[in-house]
Design an enzyme around this catalytic site. Structure first.
Site, short mmCIF file in Angstrom:
data_model
loop_
_atom_site.label_atom_id
_atom_site.label_comp_id
_atom_site.label_asym_id
_atom_site.label_seq_id
_atom_site.Cartn_x
_atom_site.Cartn_y
_atom_site.Cartn_z
N HIS A 28 0.09 -11.68 1.47
CA HIS A 28 -0.92 -10.82 0.83
C HIS A 28 -1.63 -11.54 -0.33
O HIS A 28 -2.86 -11.45 -0.46
CB HIS A 28 -0.24 -9.55 0.32
N TYR B 158 0.82 -1.22 0.00
CA TYR B 158 0.00 0.00 0.00
C TYR B 158 0.85 1.27 0.00
O TYR B 158 0.36 2.34 -0.35
CB TYR B 158 -0.93 0.03 1.21
#
Length: 274
Positions: free
Chosen positions: A105, A47
Site C-alpha cells: 500500500h 480501509y
C-alpha cells in the site's frame, strides 16, 4: 469497459474505489456499482471495509472470473510473516480464496524491499493472488523493484489527476510494460470547481468529472478508481467511457497547474526524489 492486460491479468480501466467507505454504506455502494457494470473493485486492509466489500461481491451473483478485486497490505506490515498474515486476513474478510491483485500500500523506510517483494511473489505462486504490485512508489523505488529486484509488478497505484503530473513515473513504467492505476482521480472534488473543466464539459454535454476521468483514460496504460457512494454519481463516472475529448480540450487541460497533491501523509516517501 476496456481492460489493460498486465502480468497475465485483465485490469478494467474504470474501476471503483472504496477508500473511506465503511459499514452498510460501503456494502450498498459496491452492490450498486456492480449492478451498474463496474467489475474492478479496489479495497485495502487499512480501509477496514473488506468484509463489506466481500458481502457485496457474494451478493452480486456474478461469476468470480468476471470480477477483479485488488487489496493491499499496510506499510507497517511489510515483514514477510506480517505480509502473509495480512493476506490471510484479507481473504477471510473478503470471503475469497484469492484476489486478483495484491499491492504494497505504501513504502516504508524500515522495509526490507527484496524480502517484501519475494513474499508477494510467493503468494502469487501459491495462487493467493493472481498478480502483485505496489502503490505510492517513487521513481527511485520503482527502479529498485523493476531493475534490481526484478519483481513482476502488474501496476503502481498512485495519486493521478488533471492537477498532478506523473509523467516521469508513467514514462518509466510504460518502458517496462507496467501500467498505472490512478487513485484520487477527481482530485477530491477540485475538478468540479475548475472553470476550464466546466467549459470543456459544457461543450460536450458532459460533467467536469467525466472530462477529468476521460483525460486520464487518454493517457495510455492508465486505469482509474473513482469512488462514489450513490448510484447517480457512479453512473455519471461510467459515462466517461463514452466521451471523446478533442485536441483543443487536451491543450486546455495541459495548461492546468500540474503540481497539486491531495494525498501526502506523514509517512509518505519523498515524492520528488530523483
Amino acid at each position: 469497459m476496456t481492460d489493460i492486460e498486465t502480468r497475465g491479468i485483465l485490469l478494467p480501466r474504470l474501476g471503483f474505489g472504496t477508500f473511506q467507505m465503511t459499514g452498510d454504506t460501503c456494502r450498498a455502494a459496491v452492490e450498486s456499482a456492480l449492478a451498474l457494470g463496474y467489475r474492478h473493485i479496489d479495497t485495502a486492509a487499512m480501509y477496514g471495509n473488506e468484509a463489506e466489500v466481500g458481502a457485496a461481491l457474494a451478493a452480486c451473483g456474478l461469476p468470480r472470473d468476471a470480477l477483479h478485486v485488488t487489496t493491499k497490505v499496510w506499510h507497517d506490515q511489510l515483514a514477510p510473516d506480517a505480509i502473509r498474515r495480512s493476506m490471510d486476513a484479507s481473504l477471510e474478510k473478503l470471503g475469497l480464496d484469492h484476489v486478483d491483485l495484491f499491492l504494497v500500500h505504501w513504502p516504508s523506510p524500515q522495509m526490507n524491499l527484496p524480502a517484501a517483494m519475494a513474499t508477494l511473489a510467493r503468494l502469487e505462486e501459491e495462487g493467493l493472488t493472481r498478480a502483485i504490485g505496489v502503490a505510492n512508489f517513487t521513481l527511485p523505488l520503482l527502479k529498485r523493484v523493476v531493475e534490481e529486484i526484478g519483481a513482476p509488478i502488474a501496476c503502481n497505484q498512485i495519486e493521478y489527476h488533471v492537477f498532478l503530473d506523473q509523467a516521469p513515473i508513467r514514462t518509466y513504467l510504460a518502458g517496462h510494460g507496467v501500467p498505472v492505476t490512478g487513485y484520487c482521480p477527481l482530485a477530491r472534488g477540485a475538478v468540479a470547481e475548475s472553470a476550464e473543466l466546466r467549459a470543456i464539459a459544457g461543450k460536450h454535454g458532459a460533467t467536469p468529472a467525466q472530462v477529468a476521468l476521460r483525460w486520464l483514460l487518454d493517457q495510455g496504460e492508465v486505469a482509474v478508481i473513482p469512488k462514489a457512494a450513490g448510484a447517480a454519481r457512479q453512473k455519471e463516472n461510467l459515462g466517461a467511457l463514452g466521451l471523446t475529448l478533442d485536441r483543443d480540450d487536451h491543450a486546455v487541460i495541459a495548461r492546468l497547474p500540474k503540481a497539486q497533491r491531495f494525498v501526502s501523509p506523514p509517512f509518505a516517501p519523498v515524492w520528488d526524489a530523483a
